[in-house]
Design a protein around this motif. Structure first.
Motif, mmCIF file in Angstrom:
data_model
loop_
_atom_site.group_PDB
_atom_site.id
_atom_site.type_symbol
_atom_site.label_atom_id
_atom_site.label_comp_id
_atom_site.label_asym_id
_atom_site.label_seq_id
_atom_site.Cartn_x
_atom_site.Cartn_y
_atom_site.Cartn_z
ATOM 1 N N LEU A 1 0.837 -1.200 0.000
ATOM 2 C CA LEU A 1 0.000 0.000 0.000
ATOM 3 C C LEU A 1 0.873 1.251 0.000
ATOM 4 O O LEU A 1 1.773 1.400 0.828
ATOM 5 C CB LEU A 1 -0.919 -0.017 1.223
ATOM 6 N N SER A 2 0.600 2.156 -0.922
ATOM 7 C CA SER A 2 1.287 3.447 -0.991
ATOM 8 C C SER A 2 0.250 4.561 -0.980
ATOM 9 O O SER A 2 -0.796 4.452 -1.631
ATOM 10 C CB SER A 2 2.155 3.544 -2.254
ATOM 11 N N LEU A 3 0.569 5.653 -0.257
ATOM 12 C CA LEU A 3 -0.443 6.674 -0.022
ATOM 13 C C LEU A 3 0.213 7.964 0.430
ATOM 14 O O LEU A 3 1.147 7.949 1.237
ATOM 15 C CB LEU A 3 -1.397 6.172 1.075
ATOM 16 N N ASP A 4 -0.252 9.084 -0.086
ATOM 17 C CA ASP A 4 0.164 10.406 0.379
ATOM 18 C C ASP A 4 -1.070 11.159 0.865
ATOM 19 O O ASP A 4 -2.089 11.206 0.164
ATOM 20 C CB ASP A 4 0.822 11.216 -0.741
ATOM 21 N N ILE A 5 -0.975 11.746 2.047
ATOM 22 C CA ILE A 5 -2.076 12.530 2.602
ATOM 23 C C ILE A 5 -1.546 13.920 2.931
ATOM 24 O O ILE A 5 -0.597 14.061 3.711
ATOM 25 C CB ILE A 5 -2.677 11.865 3.848
ATOM 26 N N ALA A 6 -2.158 14.918 2.329
ATOM 27 C CA ALA A 6 -1.711 16.296 2.525
ATOM 28 C C ALA A 6 -2.153 16.825 3.882
ATOM 29 O O ALA A 6 -3.072 16.294 4.517
ATOM 30 C CB ALA A 6 -2.260 17.182 1.412
ATOM 31 N N LYS A 7 -1.494 17.888 4.315
ATOM 32 C CA LYS A 7 -1.853 18.521 5.573
ATOM 33 C C LYS A 7 -3.239 19.131 5.477
ATOM 34 O O LYS A 7 -3.599 19.754 4.481
ATOM 35 C CB LYS A 7 -0.826 19.599 5.913
ATOM 36 N N GLY A 8 -4.027 18.949 6.527
ATOM 37 C CA GLY A 8 -5.388 19.465 6.552
ATOM 38 C C GLY A 8 -6.330 18.541 5.799
ATOM 39 O O GLY A 8 -5.940 17.542 5.220
ATOM 40 N N GLY A 9 -7.608 18.868 5.844
ATOM 41 C CA GLY A 9 -8.602 18.075 5.121
ATOM 42 C C GLY A 9 -9.175 16.943 5.946
ATOM 43 O O GLY A 9 -8.631 16.544 6.978
ATOM 44 N N PHE A 10 -10.292 16.448 5.478
ATOM 45 C CA PHE A 10 -11.059 15.400 6.155
ATOM 46 C C PHE A 10 -11.127 14.217 5.196
ATOM 47 O O PHE A 10 -11.819 14.259 4.186
ATOM 48 C CB PHE A 10 -12.447 15.953 6.483
ATOM 49 N N THR A 11 -10.388 13.163 5.530
ATOM 50 C CA THR A 11 -10.289 11.993 4.660
ATOM 51 C C THR A 11 -10.916 10.784 5.315
ATOM 52 O O THR A 11 -10.578 10.434 6.456
ATOM 53 C CB THR A 11 -8.816 11.679 4.325
ATOM 54 N N ALA A 12 -11.829 10.130 4.607
ATOM 55 C CA ALA A 12 -12.446 8.899 5.087
ATOM 56 C C ALA A 12 -11.644 7.698 4.599
ATOM 57 O O ALA A 12 -11.066 7.718 3.507
ATOM 58 C CB ALA A 12 -13.881 8.794 4.587
ATOM 59 N N ILE A 13 -11.625 6.657 5.418
ATOM 60 C CA ILE A 13 -11.071 5.366 5.020
ATOM 61 C C ILE A 13 -12.231 4.379 5.065
ATOM 62 O O ILE A 13 -12.813 4.141 6.121
ATOM 63 C CB ILE A 13 -9.949 4.906 5.953
ATOM 64 N N ALA A 14 -12.586 3.840 3.913
ATOM 65 C CA ALA A 14 -13.753 2.960 3.816
ATOM 66 C C ALA A 14 -13.361 1.660 3.123
ATOM 67 O O ALA A 14 -12.263 1.517 2.582
ATOM 68 C CB ALA A 14 -14.886 3.655 3.062
ATOM 69 N N GLY A 15 -14.291 0.721 3.141
ATOM 70 C CA GLY A 15 -14.069 -0.569 2.501
ATOM 71 C C GLY A 15 -14.766 -1.665 3.285
ATOM 72 O O GLY A 15 -15.215 -1.455 4.424
ATOM 73 N N PRO A 16 -14.865 -2.856 2.727
ATOM 74 C CA PRO A 16 -15.540 -3.966 3.397
ATOM 75 C C PRO A 16 -14.829 -4.372 4.685
ATOM 76 O O PRO A 16 -13.667 -4.009 4.918
ATOM 77 C CB PRO A 16 -15.476 -5.098 2.369
ATOM 78 N N ASN A 17 -15.515 -5.142 5.519
ATOM 79 C CA ASN A 17 -14.895 -5.682 6.716
ATOM 80 C C ASN A 17 -13.676 -6.512 6.317
ATOM 81 O O ASN A 17 -13.715 -7.286 5.360
ATOM 82 C CB ASN A 17 -15.886 -6.577 7.468
ATOM 83 N N GLY A 18 -12.587 -6.321 7.063
ATOM 84 C CA GLY A 18 -11.376 -7.077 6.780
ATOM 85 C C GLY A 18 -10.506 -6.506 5.685
ATOM 86 O O GLY A 18 -9.502 -7.110 5.296
ATOM 87 N N ALA A 19 -10.857 -5.302 5.199
ATOM 88 C CA ALA A 19 -10.092 -4.706 4.091
ATOM 89 C C ALA A 19 -8.775 -4.089 4.541
ATOM 90 O O ALA A 19 -7.913 -3.791 3.710
ATOM 91 C CB ALA A 19 -10.937 -3.652 3.378
ATOM 92 N N GLY A 20 -8.614 -3.864 5.860
ATOM 93 C CA GLY A 20 -7.371 -3.299 6.371
ATOM 94 C C GLY A 20 -7.485 -1.888 6.894
ATOM 95 O O GLY A 20 -6.465 -1.236 7.155
ATOM 96 N N LYS A 21 -8.700 -1.405 7.107
ATOM 97 C CA LYS A 21 -8.910 -0.008 7.515
ATOM 98 C C LYS A 21 -8.300 0.277 8.897
ATOM 99 O O LYS A 21 -7.491 1.190 9.051
ATOM 100 C CB LYS A 21 -10.412 0.304 7.519
ATOM 101 N N SER A 22 -8.713 -0.486 9.887
ATOM 102 C CA SER A 22 -8.203 -0.276 11.249
ATOM 103 C C SER A 22 -6.719 -0.592 11.333
ATOM 104 O O SER A 22 -5.968 0.076 12.052
ATOM 105 C CB SER A 22 -8.981 -1.146 12.243
ATOM 106 N N THR A 23 -6.292 -1.587 10.595
ATOM 107 C CA THR A 23 -4.881 -1.966 10.587
ATOM 108 C C THR A 23 -4.020 -0.806 10.090
ATOM 109 O O THR A 23 -2.949 -0.526 10.641
ATOM 110 C CB THR A 23 -4.663 -3.200 9.697
#
Length: 250
Positions: free
Chosen positions: A23-45
């Motif tokens: 998994l590769s990801l860039d998140i800029a400063k500020g903003g409201f970003t949701a993390i979604a997906g089915p159960n077991g997709a790795g969100k909480s991890t």
């Protein structure tokens, strides 16, 4: 915008169970970003890697361009405020005392500080301040935990399903509060299942499937009928209701 969080080629999970896959990801400063997906997709991890609950074997997670492996756990607590799904309640603590724990990483757990009062007021739970946390509802406790997270005063807020147990009025209140915090410079990451709440409130959405990013970008470009079907395996219709997009589940 400056990158607040950068993840590159992250793989990991628990023992032999690899939940996150390259998994590769860039998140800029500020903003409201949701993390979604089915159960077991790795969100909480994914959130657990940001707070070093799970350790990175290589240089894969960076906060403010710093390798997270080189940041102490105490400093992480000053950089990232985390609200988990499951937090035990202790009959020994009042709401005010729980909120004050957000100041622990600063060596300041005075329950009467301005930061504590401000957090209680923002979450509209001043009236619960002196009640024991075992004597309030699940939704009220959820708000108390959010107040503790805010009291931590970190630039990044990472929340795992924060609107669970809340009635509709408090869900809207909480989402509006997170929007306001992000508008004032906080970087808000929020694991959520309610796609309509994401569509209403979040600037961006990370949609995970099987431990990888299936789609990431502006929320309306991610939560489309075609992408939702591909990720969740369900048919939906997105309609315009008084100028706002609404997802209808068939």
């Amino acid at each position: 915008m400056d990158e607040m969080i950068r993840i590159k080629n992250l793989c990991g999970g628990y023992a032999e169970n690899q939940v996150i896959k390259n998994l590769s990801l860039d998140i800029a400063k500020g903003g409201f970003t949701a993390i979604a997906g089915p159960n077991g997709a790795g969100k909480s991890t994914l959130l657990k890697y940001l707070i070093k609950e799970l350790g990175c074997p290589e240089s894969t997670v960076f906060i403010e361009d710093r390798d997270i492996r080189q940041i102490s756990q105490l400093e992480i607590a000053r950089l990232v405020s985390f609200q988990g799904q499951y937090v035990p309640r202790s009959e020994e603590f009042t709401v005010r005392e729980v909120v004050a724990l957000g100041r622990f990483s600063y060596g300041d757990v005075d329950r009467n500080t301005k930061e504590v009062e401000k957090a209680l007021k923002l979450c509209r739970i001043e009236g619960l301040a002196d009640k024991y946390v075992t004597r309030i509802s699940g939704g009220e406790f959820q708000l108390a935990m959010l107040a503790r997270t805010i009291c931590q005063n970190s630039d990044i807020l990472a929340l795992d399903e924060p609107i669970n147990n809340l009635d509709p009025r408090h869900q809207i209140m909480l989402m509006n509060l997170l929007k306001d915090l992000s508008a004032n410079g906080k970087t808000v990451l929020c694991v959520m299942h309610d796609l309509n709440a994401i569509l209403r409130s979040c600037d961006k959405c990370i949609l995970l499937k099987d431990g990888s990013i299936f789609a990431y970008g502006e929320t309306k470009s991610v939560l489309t009928e075609e992408i939702i079907k591909a990720v969740y395996g369900i048919d939906v219709q997105i309609i315009d209701h008084q100028g706002k997009a609404v997802i209808l589940f068939k």
